[in-house]
Design a protein around this motif. Structure first.
Motif, short mmCIF file in Angstrom:
data_model
loop_
_atom_site.label_atom_id
_atom_site.label_comp_id
_atom_site.label_asym_id
_atom_site.label_seq_id
_atom_site.Cartn_x
_atom_site.Cartn_y
_atom_site.Cartn_z
N GLY A 171 1.06 -4.94 5.49
CA GLY A 171 0.49 -4.22 6.63
C GLY A 171 1.48 -3.58 7.57
N LYS A 187 0.84 -1.20 0.00
CA LYS A 187 0.00 0.00 0.00
C LYS A 187 0.88 1.25 0.00
CE LYS A 187 -4.00 -1.86 2.54
NZ LYS A 187 -4.83 -1.69 3.77
N GLU A 225 3.49 0.61 2.93
CA GLU A 225 3.28 -0.53 3.81
C GLU A 225 3.45 -1.82 3.01
OE1 GLU A 225 -0.28 -0.35 6.39
OE2 GLU A 225 -0.53 1.68 5.58
N ASN A 250 0.28 5.23 0.92
CA ASN A 250 -0.66 6.19 1.50
C ASN A 250 -2.04 5.57 1.71
OD1 ASN A 250 1.39 8.14 1.43
ND2 ASN A 250 0.85 8.71 -0.67
N GLY A 251 -2.04 4.31 2.16
CA GLY A 251 -3.28 3.62 2.51
C GLY A 251 -3.99 2.94 1.36
N LYS A 252 -3.50 3.08 0.14
CA LYS A 252 -4.15 2.47 -1.02
C LYS A 252 -3.28 1.38 -1.63
CE LYS A 252 -6.73 6.67 -2.30
NZ LYS A 252 -7.00 7.66 -3.37
N LYS A 291 3.86 7.20 2.47
CA LYS A 291 3.83 6.14 3.47
C LYS A 291 3.64 4.80 2.74
CE LYS A 291 1.34 4.41 7.51
NZ LYS A 291 0.15 4.57 8.38
N PRO A 293 4.43 -0.81 8.12
CA PRO A 293 5.03 0.39 7.52
C PRO A 293 6.51 0.18 7.24
CG PRO A 293 3.69 0.96 9.43
CD PRO A 293 3.81 -0.53 9.43
#
Length: 243
Positions: free
Chosen positions: A56, A33, A53, A35-37, A51, A58
């Motif tokens: 899950g 991911k 990941e 930035n959360g996507k 960011k 970081p």
């Protein structure tokens, strides 16, 4: 787009999490991911402010570091050992906070030059067999082999499912009284216990083994257990050797 953007798989590899090839697989499997996507496109570029990941977790952005260690005998080429034996990272100072790992392996009873880094891409580059980086070993073996026997090392020696080869070899000295030989072997492969298995198959077991060179790098100036950082010129030269 800014100049400090990098391809996503390269950023993952440089973090030390895995190789670039494995990073590409993780991206395609939807395990990454930004930035959360979830990102599924190889070649996606990210900046230091993004960011990332992986599974899950970081990604910690550490600056890449590179060390040359003179591995002693009786130390495991790993970052941990389930039997509680000493590992190469135990030899590093507490001042080194980066999550470094060894590039390749040296057997428990083998000493010599080994590299440690947190740059997964660099490690993968140096270890890929197609890049044919010389790894030079000096072995003390029991017995005095003939030229005909040694020729088998160039042709390849069958050991289990592997065919083990030496790119070249050179007899350094022989001791008829002790019935031992000191031999230099250059490898491109890096199979498990490569030199020991290869020499056992032709009837000359290894009594002592040291890796003298990894590419052009040696342990000159170091004693067993000591290490030093690679300088920028050495890092660049090692990359050039592989490429």
């Amino acid at each position: 787009m800014t100049n400090n953007q990098e391809r996503l798989q390269k950023v993952i590899a440089q973090s030390g999490v895995t190789s670039r090839r494995k990073a590409e697989e993780l991206i395609l499997d939807g395990k990454v991911k930004v930035n959360g996507k979830v990102v599924l496109t190889l070649g996606t570029k990210v900046s230091p402010n993004d960011k990332v990941e992986v599974n899950g977790v970081p990604l910690e952005k550490e600056p890449p570091v590179y060390y040359l260690l003179y591995k002693p005998r009786g130390v495991i080429s790993s970052v941990k050992d389930d039997k509680g034996r000493k590992v190469v990272t135990d030899l590093l100072s507490d001042e080194i906070t980066e999550r470094v790992f060894p590039i390749g392996r040296l057997d428990y009873d083998t000493s010599g030059v080994i590299l440690l880094t947190n740059d997964g891409e660099f490690a993968n580059l140096l270890m890929h067999p197609s890049h044919k980086i010389d790894k030079v070993y000096v072995a003390k073996i029991k017995g005095i082999p003939t030229k005909t026997e040694l020729l088998q090392l160039r042709k390849g020696v069958k050991s289990g499912q592997d065919v083990l080869k030496a790119v070249q070899y050179r007899i350094i000295s022989s001791d008829k009284k002790a019935n031992t030989t000191l031999i230099e072997l250059t490898l491109h492969q890096g199979k498990n216990r490569h030199v020991r298995r290869m020499m056992e198959e032709i009837g000359y077991p290894v009594q002592k083994l040291k890796r003298e060179k990894f590419g052009f790098l040696t342990v000159e100036g170091l004693t067993p257990g000591e290490y030093r950082p690679l300088n920028p010129k050495e890092i660049k030269q090692m990359r050039n050797l592989a490429q």
